[in-house]
Motif scaffolding. Sequence first.
Motif, short mmCIF file in Angstrom:
data_model
loop_
_atom_site.label_atom_id
_atom_site.label_comp_id
_atom_site.label_asym_id
_atom_site.label_seq_id
_atom_site.Cartn_x
_atom_site.Cartn_y
_atom_site.Cartn_z
N LEU A 12 0.76 -1.25 0.11
CA LEU A 12 0.17 -0.09 -0.36
C LEU A 12 1.15 1.72 0.14
N SER A 17 -2.41 2.28 -2.82
CA SER A 17 -3.20 2.92 -1.78
C SER A 17 -4.31 2.80 -2.46
N LEU A 20 -6.29 0.29 -3.70
CA LEU A 20 -7.27 -0.49 -2.95
C LEU A 20 -8.70 1.08 -3.24
N GLY A 32 -6.36 -4.96 1.91
CA GLY A 32 -4.57 -4.51 0.73
C GLY A 32 -3.78 -4.97 2.29
N GLU A 34 -0.08 -4.68 3.45
CA GLU A 34 1.65 -3.71 3.83
C GLU A 34 2.09 -4.34 4.71
N ILE A 38 0.86 3.14 6.93
CA ILE A 38 1.07 3.63 5.51
C ILE A 38 1.19 4.64 6.04
N VAL A 159 -5.97 5.58 1.51
CA VAL A 159 -6.73 4.63 2.09
C VAL A 159 -7.76 4.81 3.12
N GLN A 163 -10.84 2.87 2.64
CA GLN A 163 -11.62 2.07 4.28
C GLN A 163 -12.96 2.43 4.61
N HIS A 168 -10.56 -3.81 3.46
CA HIS A 168 -9.77 -3.75 4.71
C HIS A 168 -7.86 -3.31 4.77
N VAL A 169 -7.87 -2.84 6.01
CA VAL A 169 -6.65 -3.28 5.68
C VAL A 169 -5.67 -3.45 6.89
N ARG A 170 -4.35 -4.35 6.35
CA ARG A 170 -3.46 -4.86 7.11
C ARG A 170 -2.23 -3.96 7.18
N GLU A 171 -2.04 -3.68 8.24
CA GLU A 171 -0.62 -2.75 7.95
C GLU A 171 0.52 -3.81 8.58
#
Length: 384
Positions: A12, A17, A20, A32, A34, A38, A159, A163, A168-171
């Motif tokens: 991302l 990003s 996304l 996403g 990353e 972010i 991002v 959202q 959904h985001v996994r950092e």
Amino acid sequence: MRNTWDVIVIGLGAMGSAALWQLSRRGARVLGIEQGSIGHALGSSHGGSRIFRMAYFEHPDYVPLLRRAARGWSEIERASQTRLMNQCGLLYGGMTGSKVIAGVKDSARMYGIALDVVNRRDLGERFPVFAHSCEPMSEYLFEPGAGFVRPERSIRSFVRVAQRSGAHVRERTRVDHWEESGVRVEVHAGGVVETTKQLVICAGPWMAHCAPQFAAPVVNTRQVIGWVSSHDPVSATSYQMPAFFMEREAGEPLYGIPTAHDQDPPYGVKIGIHGDGSVCDPDSIDRRVHAHETQELEAIMQRVAPGAAGPVTASAVCMYTNTPDGDFVIDRVPQSHRVTVAGGFCGHGFKFAPVIGELLAEIALAGSTTLPTGFLKRDRFDRA
Ligand SMILES: Cc1cc2nc3c(=O)[nH]c(=O)nc-3n(C[C@H](O)[C@H](O)[C@H](O)COP(=O)(O)OP(=O)(O)OC[C@H]3O[C@@H](n4cnc5c(N)ncnc54)[C@H](O)[C@@H]3O)c2cc1C
């Protein structure tokens, strides 16, 4: 735990990003992943600013994409309520007939892009920081519609808005590997296996690690940027000074971006040499900036834009991911209908982020794109 997604985006940074965002606004169920935080500073998209220009000397085929990107920048500014663009104009300097000067003129002529010819004798009056420049340029061109965009703010905006649309985001989670099996792709990340109908890989300098099928055409280089604390800070703001891209008699071009009134630290005019980096690996790159490197930047700035020159008070290391011809590579993995890769942005990709996101969303959701991107396909390297 197993989840099934319409699309997973790996990475991302700038392009992931934006993808996304473009996927989520089309209603896709998207995740996403990353490896960093972010807007982090370890890839290719940090340093506070990136030039946006339209009279594209690299290849006129980029201009229709840039027009679409400009629309995308306005859309994400509105959606995120965040100022991302600064239209301070851009001054090109170079020798008559050079790739930069001839290419800028060709693109401007072909696409009706506003461009002023600046006579050398008027240069100092119009743009005082370039008065007394000792680089012997024979032509100066000014693109008033150009300027710069903010990379970290942009990535966070893409991002955040994605959202809000359900992405959904996994950092701080690194994708270890992925494999295509039948009608799904499995993505292994942080001890979890996610399954998806489509995978989009935007891993920037890690592209060869994440998509070995694209390893051969790309090479990462280490690029140093510096922030100059100008002797006359008022003349060096974006109210008075344009961004610039200057060819040099000896060595690669110098580019610079003036200080913005709402600049995030570090402050000062940002400068760098376009090209000229040593080959590096993103996991073992030397991230220190050495005294001889800042001294070189100071000396070149003194020659090119003496009115904005001064000591380099901050610096950073960034990476270009270069293809052999300098053009991006955006394509499916060979023999796959589910995995798409976008990379090799060669030190000039950031300004395109919204349109790259758009075309990746089209490829992932519809199988193809209507955007004119045939010249960016991977198989051009097999034919070369
Ligand atoms: C010094 C410098 C100056 C530049 N100036 C300009 C300019 O003026 N104008 C312009 O248009 N462009 C410019 N560029 C180019 C532009 O910034 C890049 O082309 C663009 O940022 C590339 O975006 P990307 O998404 O490919 O890479 P990145 O933004 O680096 O994103 C890749 C992301 O993938 C993540 N990732 C990688 N592997 C994994 C994994 N296994 N699991 C999870 N996440 C992973 C990384 O952490 C990273 O966040 C410049 C570049 C540099 C370095």
